[in-house]
Design a protein around this motif. Structure first.
Motif, PDB file in Angstrom:
ATOM      1  N   VAL A 124       0.839  -1.203   0.000  1.00 23.19           N
ATOM      2  CA  VAL A 124       0.000   0.000   0.000  1.00 23.19           C
ATOM      3  C   VAL A 124       0.873   1.253   0.000  1.00 23.19           C
ATOM      4  O   VAL A 124       0.634   2.198  -0.771  1.00 23.19           O
ATOM      5  N   LEU A 135       2.477   1.668  -3.486  1.00 23.06           N
ATOM      6  CA  LEU A 135       1.522   2.063  -4.516  1.00 23.06           C
ATOM      7  C   LEU A 135       1.134   3.532  -4.356  1.00 23.06           C
ATOM      8  O   LEU A 135       1.033   4.269  -5.351  1.00 23.06           O
ATOM      9  N   LEU A 136       0.926   3.969  -3.112  1.00 21.51           N
ATOM     10  CA  LEU A 136       0.588   5.365  -2.879  1.00 21.51           C
ATOM     11  C   LEU A 136       1.726   6.291  -3.296  1.00 21.51           C
ATOM     12  O   LEU A 136       1.514   7.330  -3.939  1.00 21.51           O
ATOM     13  N   LEU A 179      -7.228   3.261  -4.936  1.00 19.58           N
ATOM     14  CA  LEU A 179      -6.484   2.139  -4.368  1.00 19.58           C
ATOM     15  C   LEU A 179      -7.426   1.047  -3.876  1.00 19.58           C
ATOM     16  O   LEU A 179      -7.235  -0.139  -4.162  1.00 19.58           O
TER      17      LEU A 179
END
Length: 292
Positions: free
Chosen positions: A131, A134-135, A145
């Protein structure tokens, strides 16, 4: 027509084309209905009633929330004004102007400090590490997301990298997002576990115990916990990564046009305020155009 029925008709129309806004509008309009009285006739309402409602809100809510409420009510009354069911002009409803405090952004160092707290050899840490990456790599919105499905992720290309199509809830359009090799390695490792899970949803991020997709609240909680553990003296949220990505692009020599493309802004002008995320960068640009 009473206000209760008017709100329900409006919400049915709103839900038909935007489910996300519908949820927020439903909450705010229910509060307005409670204040005004559900039996009150729609045609009897005036701009003064809206002003009185927002005066009442000042006791409990921030300026930002009141401004948001004003936009919702203006939209609501425009809807019924178009159907000739209200007599006053919705232009009377003007959202208050207020100074938005500077928002904290995630820097590359912040990202790395949070990332180093996690061990990818443990599933829970792997999930949170993915996470974070990806952010940081994509600058995607938290809604994008949470909405990623396995079927939205491409197969590996010749270099072994993947991409994904994410949908913006604002424009309802799908856009391509790309990430780096480290993120790709984490995703590959995570997918090896995720595709073996027998659940009804195709969402990428799911809670193994419930079999349901994680909500934005879960992601927000993870980010806050990691920021606290990393002892970052900032109010870090998932959206802080989006601001940080824009800042990083500009610091690395990218243009506002690059920010607009990578962050997938619907309106290009949305990218320009990022020029002021860095006071030094803004001053450097501004000084080029002043008389010496």
């Amino acid at each position: 027509m009473d206000i209760k029925k008017a709100i329900q008709i409006y919400l049915d129309w709103k839900e038909s084309h935007t489910t996300v806004a519908f949820k927020n509008y439903k909450i705010r309009l229910a509060q307005f209905e409670q204040f005004i009285g559900e039996a009150t006739k729609l045609r009897s309402l005036t701009g003064d009633d809206v002003v009185a409602y927002h005066k009442k809100m000042e006791q409990f809510y921030s300026s930002a929330t009141i401004a948001y409420s004003a936009r919702i009510l203006r939209n609501f009354f425009y809807f019924w004004h178009g159907r000739r069911e209200v007599d006053f002009n919705p232009k009377e409803i003007i959202p208050i102007r207020f100074i938005n405090p500077n928002k904290d952004i995630v820097t590359k160092d912040d990202f790395q400090e949070m990332n180093e707290l996690l061990d990818e050899n443990y599933y829970d840490d792997l999930k949170k590490k993915l996470v974070l990456h990806l952010l940081w790599d994509t600058g995607m919105r938290i809604s994008e997301l949470c909405d990623i499905e396995i079927s939205h992720i491409s197969k590996e290309n010749e270099e072994g990298l993947r991409t994904a199509k994410v949908r913006s809830r604002k424009s309802m359009r799908y856009n391509l997002v790309v990430w780096g090799r480290q993120t790709n390695e984490l995703l590959t490792k995570f997918l090896g576990i995720r595709i073996c899970q027998d659940v009804a949803t195709d969402k990428l991020l799911i809670n193994i115990k419930t079999g349901k997709a994680y909500t934005s609240r879960s992601i927000q909680r993870w980010i806050k916990e990691l920021a606290d553990l990393a002892m970052l003296d900032k109010d870090i949220t998932p959206h802080s990564f989006r601001h940080g990505k824009a800042n990083y692009i500009l610091d690395e020599g990218g243009s506002v046009r690059d920010v607009s493309a990578i962050l997938r802004h619907v309106k290009p002008e949305s990218s320009f305020h990022y020029m002021q995320l860095s006071t030094k960068r803004y001053l450097d640009v501004a000084r080029k155009f002043v008389i010496a």
